[in-house]
Scaffold this motif. Structure first.
Motif, short mmCIF file in Angstrom:
data_model
loop_
_atom_site.label_atom_id
_atom_site.label_comp_id
_atom_site.label_asym_id
_atom_site.label_seq_id
_atom_site.Cartn_x
_atom_site.Cartn_y
_atom_site.Cartn_z
N HIS A 99 0.85 -1.19 0.00
CA HIS A 99 0.00 0.00 0.00
C HIS A 99 0.88 1.24 0.00
O HIS A 99 2.07 1.17 0.29
N GLU A 130 2.59 3.97 1.33
CA GLU A 130 3.13 4.54 2.56
C GLU A 130 4.62 4.66 2.37
O GLU A 130 5.22 3.94 1.56
N ASP A 153 2.53 -5.35 6.76
CA ASP A 153 2.47 -5.03 8.19
C ASP A 153 1.78 -6.09 9.04
O ASP A 153 1.73 -5.94 10.28
#
Ligand SMILES: [Fe+2]
Ligand SMILES: [Fe+2]
Length: 246
Positions: free
Chosen positions: A70, A72, A155
């Motif tokens: 994603h 980030e 994550d």
């Protein structure tokens, strides 16, 4: 800062850098193949350190694919630095990721993948799974190397500190502690629990990975299906009942 390189599956390397300011590891993963694949770029500020790690395994100019989950900074913040050192490299991410962020941010046009699409890098066959809001972000996706049965978890299974490269004790319990800790404090609520979460976690567990490549914390070798299933149980139990107030 220095990176530590460990082979966690055949031709799959974990490049780990502990960042004292964050109190956690930032781990990148490289698949050494005909078309080398890097999973997450690491922070832009850590680019030189990560580059050193990659250079100890391959000529970084040969890098072909740069995947991430994603949008980030730790997932893709150094993307343009990598594109500059690797003239044939291209970002590869979800359709949403490419449309919303990466198509504009990247200095070279990204390749977007639809759910279930396969990226063949030579020996390795990487299946892309669209996983909206798991671990977080509308654009989230994960890669599963079907050849080595490695799931790149982003994550998921986050563990703080500077644990062992592989199979730190009580990995799921430590991930649970991190999820509990994330319910309060200035960095609270990183992971949502949505109508899609259970199905996505079930789908990941059903892949039966034998290696889990974790972005922050120790990687895992063993019954990855059970570890993901146990994590799903924790997420459901902790987050579905979480107080939505601040
Ligand atoms: Fe993230
Ligand atoms: Fe991350």
């Amino acid at each position: 800062m220095q990176s530590k390189v460990t082979e966690i599956a055949r031709d799959t390397y974990r490049i780990s850098t502990f960042h004292p300011d964050y109190g956690m590891q930032f781990n990148q993963f490289l698949i050494k193949d005909d078309e080398p694949f890097l999973m997450h770029t690491g922070l832009r500020g850590m680019f030189r350190t990560t580059l050193e790690g990659v250079t100890s395994i391959i000529d970084p100019a040969k890098l072909r694919w740069i995947g991430f989950s994603h949008y980030e900074a730790d997932e893709c913040g150094a993307l343009n630095e990598w594109l500059a050192v690797a003239p044939h490299a291209q970002a590869v991410c979800s359709f949403v990721g490419a449309m919303v962020n990466v198509g504009d941010f990247a200095d070279r046009t990204p390749r977007s993948l639809t759910d279930g699409e396969v990226l063949q890098t030579g020996r390795s066959r990487l299946r892309f799974l669209s996983t909206p809001h798991v671990p977080h972000g509308w654009d989230a996706g994960l890669f599963f190397d079907e050849t080595e049965r490695t799931l790149f978890c982003s994550d998921l299974l986050f563990q703080a500190g500077d644990p062992e490269s592989v199979n730190a004790p009580a990995l799921v319990e430590r991930a649970r502690d991190a999820i509990m800790d994330s319910l309060s404090g200035p960095m609270a609520k990183d992971m949502p629990y949505t109508p899609y979460t259970d199905d996505i976690m079930g789908r990941l567990a059903a892949l039966n990975p034998i290696t889990l490549a974790v972005m922050h914390g120790s990687s895992f070798q063993g019954d990855g299906g059970k570890a993901i299933h146990d994590l799903a149980t924790v997420i459901k139990k902790v987050l579905s009942g979480a107080n939505n107030g601040s």
